[in-house]
Design an enzyme around this catalytic site. Sequence first.
Site, PDB file in Angstrom:
ATOM      1  N   ASP A  45       0.860  -1.180   0.000  1.00 13.60           N
ATOM      2  CA  ASP A  45       0.000   0.000   0.000  1.00 13.60           C
ATOM      3  C   ASP A  45       0.902   1.239   0.000  1.00 13.60           C
ATOM      4  O   ASP A  45       2.107   1.138   0.235  1.00 13.60           O
ATOM      5  CB  ASP A  45      -0.881  -0.030   1.257  1.00 13.60           C
ATOM      6  CG  ASP A  45      -1.790   1.184   1.368  1.00 13.60           C
ATOM      7  OD1 ASP A  45      -2.337   1.593   0.335  1.00 13.60           O
ATOM      8  OD2 ASP A  45      -1.919   1.711   2.483  1.00 13.60           O
TER       9      ASP A  45
ATOM     10  N   THR B 298       2.370  18.129  -7.501  1.00 11.15           N
ATOM     11  CA  THR B 298       2.148  19.465  -8.076  1.00 11.15           C
ATOM     12  C   THR B 298       0.664  19.759  -8.259  1.00 11.15           C
ATOM     13  O   THR B 298      -0.135  18.852  -8.541  1.00 11.15           O
ATOM     14  CB  THR B 298       2.849  19.582  -9.442  1.00 11.15           C
ATOM     15  OG1 THR B 298       2.366  18.549 -10.307  1.00 11.15           O
ATOM     16  CG2 THR B 298       4.355  19.451  -9.291  1.00 11.15           C
TER      17      THR B 298
ATOM     18  N   ARG C 172      -5.952   4.121  -7.818  1.00  5.55           N
ATOM     19  CA  ARG C 172      -7.412   4.062  -7.770  1.00  5.55           C
ATOM     20  C   ARG C 172      -7.913   2.620  -7.677  1.00  5.55           C
ATOM     21  O   ARG C 172      -8.864   2.229  -8.347  1.00  5.55           O
ATOM     22  CB  ARG C 172      -8.026   4.768  -8.977  1.00  5.55           C
ATOM     23  CG  ARG C 172      -7.944   6.282  -8.911  1.00  5.55           C
ATOM     24  CD  ARG C 172      -8.780   6.801  -7.778  1.00  5.55           C
ATOM     25  NE  ARG C 172      -8.634   8.241  -7.555  1.00  5.55           N
ATOM     26  CZ  ARG C 172      -9.083   8.871  -6.483  1.00  5.55           C
ATOM     27  NH1 ARG C 172      -9.650   8.189  -5.516  1.00  5.55           N
ATOM     28  NH2 ARG C 172      -8.927  10.161  -6.343  1.00  5.55           N
TER      29      ARG C 172
ATOM     30  N   LYS D 200      -7.345  -5.021  -5.149  1.00  6.34           N
ATOM     31  CA  LYS D 200      -6.042  -5.347  -4.566  1.00  6.34           C
ATOM     32  C   LYS D 200      -5.918  -6.857  -4.343  1.00  6.34           C
ATOM     33  O   LYS D 200      -4.903  -7.465  -4.679  1.00  6.34           O
ATOM     34  CB  LYS D 200      -5.847  -4.603  -3.240  1.00  6.34           C
ATOM     35  CG  LYS D 200      -5.654  -3.100  -3.384  1.00  6.34           C
ATOM     36  CD  LYS D 200      -5.393  -2.458  -2.024  1.00  6.34           C
ATOM     37  CE  LYS D 200      -5.136  -0.964  -2.160  1.00  6.34           C
ATOM     38  NZ  LYS D 200      -4.804  -0.337  -0.875  1.00  6.34           N
TER      39      LYS D 200
ATOM     40  N   ASN E 245      -8.661  -1.059   4.375  1.00  7.82           N
ATOM     41  CA  ASN E 245      -8.827  -1.357   2.957  1.00  7.82           C
ATOM     42  C   ASN E 245      -7.761  -2.316   2.443  1.00  7.82           C
ATOM     43  O   ASN E 245      -7.839  -2.780   1.305  1.00  7.82           O
ATOM     44  CB  ASN E 245      -8.787  -0.060   2.135  1.00  7.82           C
ATOM     45  CG  ASN E 245      -7.458   0.647   2.255  1.00  7.82           C
ATOM     46  OD1 ASN E 245      -6.854   0.685   3.322  1.00  7.82           O
ATOM     47  ND2 ASN E 245      -6.987   1.215   1.176  1.00  7.82           N
TER      48      ASN E 245
END
Length: 1061
Positions: free
Chosen positions: A402, A612, A773, A779, A802
């Site tokens: 992660d 940024t 995302r 996952k 998660n």
Amino acid sequence: MTKVTIRRCPEPESCAPGNRPHESALNLSNHWMIFFLPWSLSRSCCECLVHTCRRKKELKVRTVWLGHPEKCEEKYPKNAIKNQKYNIVTFVPGVLYQQFKFFLNLYFLVVACSQFVPSLKIGYLYTYWAPLGFVLAVTMVREAVDEVRRCRRDKEMNSQLYSKLTVRGDHNKVRKNQRIPADIIFLRTSEKTGSCFIRTDQLDGETDWKLRIAVACTQRLPALGDLFSISAYVYAQKPELDIHSFEGNFTREDCDPPIHESLSIENTLWASTVVASGTVIGVVIYTGKEMRSVLNTSQSKNKVGLLDLELNRLTKALFLAQVVLSVVMVALQGFLGPWFRNLFRFVVLFSYIIPISLRVNLDMGKSAYGWMIMKDENIPGTVVRTSTIPEELGRLVYLLTDKTGTLTQNEMVFKRLHLGTVSYGTDTMDEIQSHIIQSYAQVSTPSRKPQTPAPKVRKSVSSRIHEAVKAIALCHNVTPVYESRVNGVSTEPESTEADQDFSDDNRTYQASSPDEVALVRWTESVGLTLVNRDLTSLQLKTPAGHILTYYILQIFPFTSESKRMGIIVREEATGDITFYMKGADVAMASIVQYNDWLEEECGNMAREGLRTLVVAKKSLTEEQYQDFESRYNQAKLSIHDRALKVAAVVESLEREMELLCLTGVEDQLQADVRPTLELLRNAGIKIWMLTGDKLETATCIAKSSHLVSRNQDIHVFRPVSNRGEAHLELNSFRRKHDCALVISGDSLEVCLRYYEHEFVELACQCPAVVCCRCSPTQKAQIVRLLQQHTDNRTCAIGDGGNDVSMIQAADCGIGIEGKEGKQASLAADFSITQFKHIGRLLMVHGRNSYKRSAALGQFVMHRGMIISTMQAVFSSIFYFASVPLYQGFLMVGYATIYTMFPVFSLVLDQDVKPEMALLYPELYKDLTKGRSLSFKTFLIWVLISVYQGGILMYGALVLFDQEFVHVLAISFTALILTELLMVALMVRTWHWLMVVAELISLGCYLASLAFLNEYFDLSFITTRVFLWKVCVITLVSCLPLYIIKYLKRKFSPPSYSKLSS
């Protein structure tokens, strides 16, 4: 108002594979082959039962009436947590099934049962049943302890009390810092703003607070009691996996006309989130296995290590050899008499080829490795929660990690402001502060609103800094939060505003993105402070202490598709309307006016690992805004393609915006992340980063953490939505070489739907992969794909709720106990406190656990094969009689007190020091090839066993003079000495406990000789003749092996020996 217990529950695990009772009838008879027929039938029945139990109920849309749950057609599933694998009825059958589904234990059971048949009985019953009973007892006690712990954790969670506002109905009241017990629609809050913050760390892994808004119709009601007197209902979509979206409607019927209000994700409070501000009231729409958090949680599985599977295959090979040897013996007898009975007697006689002590030693070894890991002072706080797979830490090829909270601290620091011609860093922020003070000192009186646009003139640096800082201070979703204080003590914010302390020291900022908090904190540091915000306005404080009020006309939140957020505000003093927008450079480049510096500077900041954001603005006249507002409201009322129509209206405003500045924010990495990732890469481990964060953020962290090296190309997989686009993009990616891959969850799903094999094959060739995302389910899906397509061992590491599905799906799951709670660490096989500890966990403990278990397992099999070889030699010399060579206590003692301690002391052996293993991670690569335990090493041990067993037995027969009992004494004593010397031969680094174990075992054997008059002639074993015969036989059996080991280390030394020397 009544107090009730709201029970929360993931889908019951009673239907998960391996978690139900399975019965297999074993019909014992002389024809031993039929044992395997009912076993295969049992497996088929179990699979059928699993399929039946796992059929899921069809999920449907539902209408939930406020205060009238009986009107709801859909019944709520039970809302209680249940993580237990068994219950009182299924515990014993379930544990037995888990044990006897492995060939090794089933084999021992069959052999032990055969001893109840008189014609097959070889020795004493306790020599077969005692070891098997010990193994089963230890296993059951361990499982029972784990079950009790799980039961206590479930009971603790299920006993949490929540307020239920009606006797009949599902209106729940959840206070600050309480966890939401079920998925609910947010109806009302104690906050005057009509909104609240929630913490979603255990749901999506993000530590930032999310803003949730109460349904406007119910929030406007004068009193709380009015909530139960209105006639209203919620129409909700069917339960889905997506935690980031929701579609529904709220309807109040007792009005004229009826009130219809659309519901979105902003009106929901999902289970497992925590209320961070105020007190909320909601109506339950999903419970139990229909909740978002449960739908995204995979069922835990019983993990079996690769070493255990390899040993299981070797035991099958040994069983085959055992059967062949038995057939040979019966054939040499000429198949005389009841040959089938004799065949089975030989099978039982040679059963020590597969020693039951193999399971005992390996299980005890795993426990010892776990204890060593938890006692390691270099990785404090490490906890081993699954003691059955420590060897997996030494076989890993893929590490799936992660990002948020695992690689990063999720603490943002403002680093850079670029205005096109001038750039400011951390060391020049004081210049910006002086410009801000100067610019606000000049604005003493508010200027009149210009009726016509001013002519374009080149702005001074001071005015450009002023515009940029003001834009950053206004364009966000940040809310300042003040703790209520009564006599200096913090209380809940339900108290009156007069009690609240609005000083700078008492103010904290909350937002859905840590980037935004960092930007607002920075504007405060340079003099422009956000002091208040509600749904309709926000207030800024200037360096001189003046309050500037801005009315919020519209907000356009950030989405993964738009990659930008915007806000339209009206300044109270002047009435000026300004549209501010900030977003990723890829989204903003086409929106802002032409410039020649943005792309270059974005690239420079990205290479520094900075995140940024491009900031721009556009001034609007009153007519322009009114036109926009009418079109925007009309688009929001559309029933079909609402999102597309709203986006089109907003895009009409996003044209030729004035570029104000470029900001750079750094997400601080966890301690020693860069050297740890480099260590893992050098060890041959491929690292994949799976995150729910934005693509740009994930790419920045991949660069700053050196997951992707500076000179490495990155291929950003373009968004694809169908088979054709996926095919073209895969072909484009195939032409790239030595290139890291960055792909979004949506594109990944399309690729896996049509080109699963091709995509995984290409991705596995990449030095690094970043998936952004990603949902929790995705996952876990990626982990399973790697397991299926590569047959390599995978490890998943994360710190949030998660990550639980990914951790449970991987062969080895590691949880980090951090800011996002303990859910991941509790679900993991191993729990650590910092990411950097994974280096030592794998390189040192993983390596040692695997090599030690490999050596221990093969030596225990050698100990069984050598005595079986002696039995075969003995039987062949004495007319192939199926008579045991050693009986009773000799056989039990051989596998326990005489050799157990020295053999088990191999768990203390190590080939290189921990410092060397960390300094040369390349040593880890050899482990993934499985050379420490393979058919080659196994055959070498078979040859050693055959040679030594033959020498010991033939030597004893050749050298004995008068009585057969002397053969037993000479051969058994030489056997014990040979085993002790073989342990010494295997040791690479001596530990003082190894010496103690050798001496204790030798002492126990010598002391027990006085009590073994049933087996030995005590007058003979005290003579010199006995001693020299034993010494000669032992020397012949061991000396050649010592010579071979010396020559091998001299002329063909292993890689680790060069380092240790």
